[in-house]
Design a protein around this motif. Structure first.
Motif, mmCIF file in Angstrom:
data_model
loop_
_atom_site.group_PDB
_atom_site.id
_atom_site.type_symbol
_atom_site.label_atom_id
_atom_site.label_comp_id
_atom_site.label_asym_id
_atom_site.label_seq_id
_atom_site.Cartn_x
_atom_site.Cartn_y
_atom_site.Cartn_z
ATOM 1 N N ARG A 88 -1.413 0.405 -4.338
ATOM 2 C CA ARG A 88 -0.515 -0.473 -5.074
ATOM 3 C C ARG A 88 0.895 -0.327 -4.509
ATOM 4 N NH1 ARG A 88 2.134 2.669 -9.045
ATOM 5 N NH2 ARG A 88 1.208 4.747 -9.341
ATOM 6 N N PRO B 89 -10.872 -6.855 -2.485
ATOM 7 C CA PRO B 89 -10.974 -5.639 -1.683
ATOM 8 C C PRO B 89 -11.165 -5.976 -0.200
ATOM 9 C CG PRO B 89 -13.003 -6.016 -2.919
ATOM 10 C CD PRO B 89 -12.019 -7.031 -3.414
ATOM 11 N N SER B 90 -10.763 -5.068 0.650
ATOM 12 C CA SER B 90 -10.937 -5.293 2.091
ATOM 13 C C SER B 90 -12.424 -5.276 2.439
ATOM 14 C CB SER B 90 -10.199 -4.219 2.892
ATOM 15 O OG SER B 90 -10.606 -2.927 2.483
ATOM 16 N N ARG C 7 -6.051 -9.902 -4.738
ATOM 17 C CA ARG C 7 -6.559 -8.590 -5.152
ATOM 18 C C ARG C 7 -7.932 -8.286 -4.569
ATOM 19 N NH1 ARG C 7 -6.201 -8.058 -11.475
ATOM 20 N NH2 ARG C 7 -6.773 -5.920 -10.903
ATOM 21 N N CYS D 199 0.828 -1.217 0.000
ATOM 22 C CA CYS D 199 0.000 0.000 0.000
ATOM 23 C C CYS D 199 0.853 1.254 0.000
ATOM 24 C CB CYS D 199 -0.936 -0.010 1.207
ATOM 25 S SG CYS D 199 -2.070 -1.408 1.252
ATOM 26 N N HIS E 268 -17.305 -5.449 -3.988
ATOM 27 C CA HIS E 268 -17.028 -5.270 -2.577
ATOM 28 C C HIS E 268 -17.311 -6.554 -1.820
ATOM 29 C CE1 HIS E 268 -21.301 -4.284 -3.180
ATOM 30 N NE2 HIS E 268 -21.497 -4.774 -1.970
ATOM 31 N N GLY F 23 -15.271 4.078 -4.295
ATOM 32 C CA GLY F 23 -14.792 2.824 -3.720
ATOM 33 C C GLY F 23 -15.558 2.485 -2.456
ATOM 34 N N THR G 43 -9.963 3.976 -3.796
ATOM 35 C CA THR G 43 -9.931 2.963 -4.845
ATOM 36 C C THR G 43 -8.760 1.999 -4.682
ATOM 37 O OG1 THR G 43 -8.982 4.777 -6.160
ATOM 38 C CG2 THR G 43 -11.242 4.140 -6.638
ATOM 39 N N GLY G 44 -8.253 1.893 -3.484
ATOM 40 C CA GLY G 44 -7.196 0.928 -3.226
ATOM 41 C C GLY G 44 -5.805 1.512 -3.357
ATOM 42 N N SER H 219 -15.020 -0.353 -0.355
ATOM 43 C CA SER H 219 -14.400 -1.290 0.568
ATOM 44 C C SER H 219 -14.304 -0.627 1.936
ATOM 45 C CB SER H 219 -13.037 -1.720 0.035
ATOM 46 O OG SER H 219 -13.191 -2.423 -1.179
#
Length: 382
Positions: free
Chosen positions: A315, A205-206, A203, A101, A166, A140, A312-313, A142
């Protein structure tokens, strides 16, 4: 050990003010250290997490070099040369523990958003009072997205939440934290080499969870009841208008179905282990409510939306890793933490060796196995 900032730097610098862990305190475990406070079923704040990790660093006695940036790693002979802001280090083996992250994952079309709309990521967001007056579009759904949407709505702002794939979960199930069930039933112990679609698992989502003293469930139904408007996945920007995909009903149905299947798994485990009597009866939850007429587009130039929060996450950032071990999508190539490069290893990535790898209490078993491989690698090369 090299750290670009202070010990627990990301917890200190890259979280919003009301942030709490999603995992209950009793699950906060690191090698030789576990939570021993008065609230085992609570959820740590950023200050408490920081203090917990600081204690771990002191107990381990690990020689941590703080305030040191790694700018490059290159192959050198039978090892590696690590260039840092404080000089170079030569090593035979290297463990990449920089996490997944490092950078927010923001879509390219964000550049087409009108300049009148302020754009933030969770790294930038701190609390509602620091945002411009007016409506907020959270992108997003999540854990981060639903938490920020709820906080912003409670502050009195109009909030629109853009929802894609989600994972829906209740905070508690049959009287126990849902993550107790994940732990006790062995779901988290599934190994990476037993997962059918490992790439997808890594991958995912949380889950839609929030850590609060009330142990409240924060799903899309809860947000709708608060007055948050739900729209589909943000697909593009055209002429200053946000365009959203349809199909919310299908997205909701899939998330509901997966949750029901997981709860069935929990019930089956409790029954076969003879634990039904110590737990509350099985529960089922209302389907996610589909808006009667979800908007397909939103004029970003009209003043209704003053801020966009990109939840949105994230990387990883491997720009400093100058060895051919990163694929075309920027992901580290590894087999359970053994990287596709001699003497190179990784820790702290999703589903590294088990499903629990994502969480704080997942690192101990992962580290033990990865370092055993590292020790074997060194032993045959003496």
């Amino acid at each position: 050990m090299i750290e670009r900032g202070e010990v627990a730097n990301s917890w200190r610098r890259e979280r919003w003010e009301s942030f709490r862990l999603l995992t209950p305190n009793w699950q906060s475990r690191l090698p030789g250290l576990r939570y021993q406070g008065p609230d085992p079923d609570g959820y740590m704040t950023t200050a408490e997490i920081t203090e917990f990790i600081e204690r771990s660093a002191k107990l381990s006695g690990a020689p941590v070099r703080t305030g040191t940036d790694v700018t490059s790693v290159r192959r050198a002979g039978d090892g590696y040369r690590v260039t840092t802001s404080r000089g170079e280090i030569a090593c035979r083996t290297l463990v990449v523990a920089s996490g997944a992250c490092n950078l927010p994952a923001v879509p390219r079309f964000a550049g087409a958003v009108p300049a009148s709309v302020e754009q933030l990521t969770p790294f930038d967001y701190r609390e509602p009072g620091r945002l411009p007056e007016g409506g907020v579009l959270v992108v997003g759904a999540s854990a981060t997205g639903v938490q920020l949407a709820a906080e912003l709505r409670r502050s009195g702002r109009p909030v629109v939440l853009s929802v894609g794939e989600h994972v829906r979960l209740p905070r508690t199930y049959r009287g126990r934290d849902v993550l107790w069930w994940m732990d006790a039933s062995g779901v988290w112990d599934q190994r990476y080499d037993q997962v059918d679609d490992l790439t997808r698992a890594r991958r995912l989502p949380s889950p839609q969870l929030v850590g609060t003293p009330e142990r409240a469930t924060l799903d899309l139904n809860a947000l709708t009841s608060m007055g948050v408007e739900l729209v589909g996945r943000w697909a593009d920007v055209r002429d200053g208008r946000a365009l959203f995909s349809g199909g919310l009903r299908n997205v909701f149905s899939l998330a509901d179905l997966k949750m029901e299947r997981l709860l069935d798994t929990f019930d089956e485990w409790a029954g076969t282990r003879g634990r039904d009597d110590e737990l509350a009866p099985p529960e089922r939850f209302a389907p996610t409510r589909v808006p009667e007429s979800a908007r397909w587009q939103l004029d970003l130039s009209g003043g209704e939306i003053r801020t966009i929060v990109w939840a949105t996450g994230f990387r990883p950032d491997y720009g400093w890793l100058e060895v051919p071990v990163v694929d075309e999508k920027g992901r580290l190539r590894h087999d359970g933490g053994v990287v596709d490069g001699p003497g190179l290893y990784a820790l702290g990535l999703p589903v590294l060796r088990r499903r629990r790898s994502t969480f704080i209490n997942g690192i101990e078993d992962d580290a033990r196995e990865v370092i055993a491989h590292l020790a074997g690698y060194l032993a045959v090369r003496r």
